[in-house]
Enzyme design. Sequence first.
Site, PDB file in Angstrom:
ATOM      1  N   ARG A 220      45.144  31.421  24.019  1.00  0.00           N
ATOM      2  CA  ARG A 220      45.037  31.800  22.604  1.00  0.00           C
ATOM      3  C   ARG A 220      44.620  30.614  21.742  1.00  0.00           C
ATOM      4  O   ARG A 220      44.067  30.784  20.666  1.00  0.00           O
ATOM      5  CB  ARG A 220      46.368  32.367  22.106  1.00  0.00           C
ATOM      6  CG  ARG A 220      46.938  33.509  22.935  1.00  0.00           C
ATOM      7  CD  ARG A 220      45.935  34.602  23.243  1.00  0.00           C
ATOM      8  NE  ARG A 220      46.546  35.721  23.943  1.00  0.00           N
ATOM      9  CZ  ARG A 220      45.880  36.576  24.707  1.00  0.00           C
ATOM     10  NH1 ARG A 220      44.575  36.436  24.877  1.00  0.00           N
ATOM     11  NH2 ARG A 220      46.508  37.566  25.305  1.00  0.00           N
TER      12      ARG A 220
ATOM     13  N   ARG B  86      43.574  34.155  36.858  1.00  0.00           N
ATOM     14  CA  ARG B  86      44.862  33.992  36.185  1.00  0.00           C
ATOM     15  C   ARG B  86      45.988  33.765  37.185  1.00  0.00           C
ATOM     16  O   ARG B  86      47.079  33.347  36.799  1.00  0.00           O
ATOM     17  CB  ARG B  86      45.166  35.228  35.338  1.00  0.00           C
ATOM     18  CG  ARG B  86      44.170  35.490  34.224  1.00  0.00           C
ATOM     19  CD  ARG B  86      44.380  36.848  33.583  1.00  0.00           C
ATOM     20  NE  ARG B  86      45.667  36.934  32.921  1.00  0.00           N
ATOM     21  CZ  ARG B  86      46.210  38.083  32.508  1.00  0.00           C
ATOM     22  NH1 ARG B  86      45.576  39.236  32.745  1.00  0.00           N
ATOM     23  NH2 ARG B  86      47.375  38.082  31.908  1.00  0.00           N
TER      24      ARG B  86
ATOM     25  N   ASP C 170      50.507  34.089  24.634  1.00  0.00           N
ATOM     26  CA  ASP C 170      50.038  34.034  26.021  1.00  0.00           C
ATOM     27  C   ASP C 170      49.165  32.790  26.170  1.00  0.00           C
ATOM     28  O   ASP C 170      47.960  32.840  25.945  1.00  0.00           O
ATOM     29  CB  ASP C 170      49.179  35.267  26.359  1.00  0.00           C
ATOM     30  CG  ASP C 170      49.944  36.570  26.255  1.00  0.00           C
ATOM     31  OD1 ASP C 170      50.557  36.960  27.247  1.00  0.00           O
ATOM     32  OD2 ASP C 170      49.885  37.203  25.187  1.00  0.00           O
TER      33      ASP C 170
ATOM     34  N   LYS D 163      55.066  36.881  34.888  1.00  0.00           N
ATOM     35  CA  LYS D 163      54.532  38.239  34.817  1.00  0.00           C
ATOM     36  C   LYS D 163      53.603  38.484  36.008  1.00  0.00           C
ATOM     37  O   LYS D 163      53.160  37.533  36.645  1.00  0.00           O
ATOM     38  CB  LYS D 163      53.796  38.451  33.476  1.00  0.00           C
ATOM     39  CG  LYS D 163      52.660  37.473  33.203  1.00  0.00           C
ATOM     40  CD  LYS D 163      52.197  37.577  31.755  1.00  0.00           C
ATOM     41  CE  LYS D 163      51.000  36.694  31.493  1.00  0.00           C
ATOM     42  NZ  LYS D 163      50.601  36.660  30.087  1.00  0.00           N
ATOM     43  N   HIS D 164      53.373  39.758  36.397  1.00  0.00           N
ATOM     44  CA  HIS D 164      53.800  41.016  35.804  1.00  0.00           C
ATOM     45  C   HIS D 164      54.580  41.765  36.877  1.00  0.00           C
ATOM     46  O   HIS D 164      53.963  42.275  37.813  1.00  0.00           O
ATOM     47  CB  HIS D 164      52.610  41.856  35.367  1.00  0.00           C
ATOM     48  CG  HIS D 164      51.605  41.134  34.501  1.00  0.00           C
ATOM     49  ND1 HIS D 164      50.649  40.252  35.005  1.00  0.00           N
ATOM     50  CD2 HIS D 164      51.403  41.174  33.162  1.00  0.00           C
ATOM     51  CE1 HIS D 164      49.912  39.787  34.018  1.00  0.00           C
ATOM     52  NE2 HIS D 164      50.338  40.329  32.888  1.00  0.00           N
TER      53      HIS D 164
ATOM     54  N   HIS E 246      45.366  47.759  30.945  1.00  0.00           N
ATOM     55  CA  HIS E 246      45.048  47.891  29.519  1.00  0.00           C
ATOM     56  C   HIS E 246      44.280  49.186  29.262  1.00  0.00           C
ATOM     57  O   HIS E 246      44.299  49.704  28.146  1.00  0.00           O
ATOM     58  CB  HIS E 246      44.194  46.709  29.040  1.00  0.00           C
ATOM     59  CG  HIS E 246      44.927  45.408  29.014  1.00  0.00           C
ATOM     60  ND1 HIS E 246      45.085  44.627  30.127  1.00  0.00           N
ATOM     61  CD2 HIS E 246      45.548  44.756  27.997  1.00  0.00           C
ATOM     62  CE1 HIS E 246      45.756  43.536  29.805  1.00  0.00           C
ATOM     63  NE2 HIS E 246      46.047  43.594  28.521  1.00  0.00           N
TER      64      HIS E 246
ATOM     65  N   ASP F  43      55.534  44.657  29.047  1.00  0.00           N
ATOM     66  CA  ASP F  43      54.172  44.366  28.619  1.00  0.00           C
ATOM     67  C   ASP F  43      53.891  45.265  27.407  1.00  0.00           C
ATOM     68  O   ASP F  43      54.678  46.167  27.082  1.00  0.00           O
ATOM     69  CB  ASP F  43      53.184  44.641  29.764  1.00  0.00           C
ATOM     70  CG  ASP F  43      51.919  43.792  29.658  1.00  0.00           C
ATOM     71  OD1 ASP F  43      51.628  43.275  28.560  1.00  0.00           O
ATOM     72  OD2 ASP F  43      51.223  43.649  30.674  1.00  0.00           O
TER      73      ASP F  43
END
Length: 529
Positions: free
Chosen positions: A95, A155, A87, A185-186, A198, A272
């Site tokens: 990352r 984001r 990601d 996404k998403h 999450h 996901d």
Amino acid sequence: MTDNVLTAERPVHAVPLEEKVGQLFVAGFDGSEPTDDIAELVSSHHLGGIIYFSRNIDSPSQVASLSERLQTIAREAGEPPLLIATDQEGGVVSRFDWGAQLPSQMALGATRDPSKLRWAGETVGEELASLGISMNFAPVLDVNNNPENPVIGVRSFGDDPERVGELGSALASGLQSAGVVACGKHFPGHGDTETDSHRSLPVIPHDRDRLETVEFVPFRRAIDDGIDALMTTHIAFPAITGDETLPATLSKEVLTGILREEFGFDGLLVSDCLEMNAIADTVGTADGAVQSIAAGCDVVLVSHSPERQREAIERVIHAVESGELSESRIDSAFERVREYKRKRVASGGDPSADWREAVEHSRTVARELASAGVTVVRDRDGVLPFDPSAPIHLVGFAGTAQSDAEDDRYDSSDFLAAFGEDREVHFHDVVDAEEYDHPFDGGEQVVVATYHARSNIGQARVVREIADASTELAVVSVRDPYDLNAFPEISTYVTGYGYSPAMLEALADVLCGGEGGTGTLPVTIPGVE
């Protein structure tokens, strides 16, 4: 690396079920070296792909070596090459904290320039390919029209569906031109929630007409423009499914009925992570794997636990053997995975390319994009730029990640470093905003760098008290632009939509009279003109 994919392909009916199922899974692991568990999944469970998180990352050379070691494990086991994914959205979900860390998507959205977005995607794609990474879970195609959204926010490119689609498609095009699978996404959209999937199952109650005019728009545009892959979301859409407890990831009506049949999407459909609480705490990860594949997913993501990874693979095999899941559904998913491995892993970006050159180019591009994205929302009293001959006082607050998806790297002292050594800057690190008593008498040049001030009354109090002290005050949001809602009377407000190194440097330059600051707000701030 290409022999198993191109020269030794077998007809799908000749591939054992266990191999076909394993190829549908992407798994993560801990550490910067391949673990015994991940090696066993590749060699014995025919794992199709790997996902990198920050926990796997030390340096560019280490990542390049890690990718090659993983591919060697697959090659020596007689398996097809691995899809290696990550990601790397930019901003708060990055990352890698070096070159490929672009400003956030909302900062890129502030440029309103599709050509810059394609350039950004190509730049990141070239760097990822040089590190042996063949898939990027980006762009985010969610329309962030809810300022209270805890997981999307910066984001997203913004709150205009058409512009999100245009810019997202441009970024995807750039990634794919570099030989990297772009995964938007998403789907069907995570922009209008106040719950993080999450942690629990969000519900979006909007009717189909609303979804068509907002949430679906960027995904339709990306599909029309040829995006390789899309990721599902663990959110319930009862207006489509009639069920407030059914995540879209597990809904055949959403994934096959709408995405495949209505929208005509024929690329890779990726779930996901099935260890997120919206799945793991409801149907469970293993049953979620069966249901997501049945609904239309081609790739199943299980990011963390070796036990859950093995259990999910074995559960899907059992579901086919028992007749619960048709082998034809496995076959179509397997064929699609194999097609994209052939298209991107075997003939895409060159993993032997010089990552040093790619990393340095990424840093240059990140700086230029950050400069273009900085937004001077208002400067009513002409405070900017600051007088270079007078000191600057920087007031900073600690900040923590708002979602499990984020990389928690922010340190308020990073902004101090961004000003460089040529400027006299005095740093005031506010540990407890409720207790902070500012030292200003009036006339000082002050920057207050806020971080989620809308949900922190202490930060808002500090801003107001410093403004009342008749300082030359500029408030700078190093996270969400919505902070202005907490102190709408402030006369000078600047936002960078994030705290990447390039963005902090760009913000410092704008405050001190350098270039940049031409971005345009891509969202509406509630209660603010």
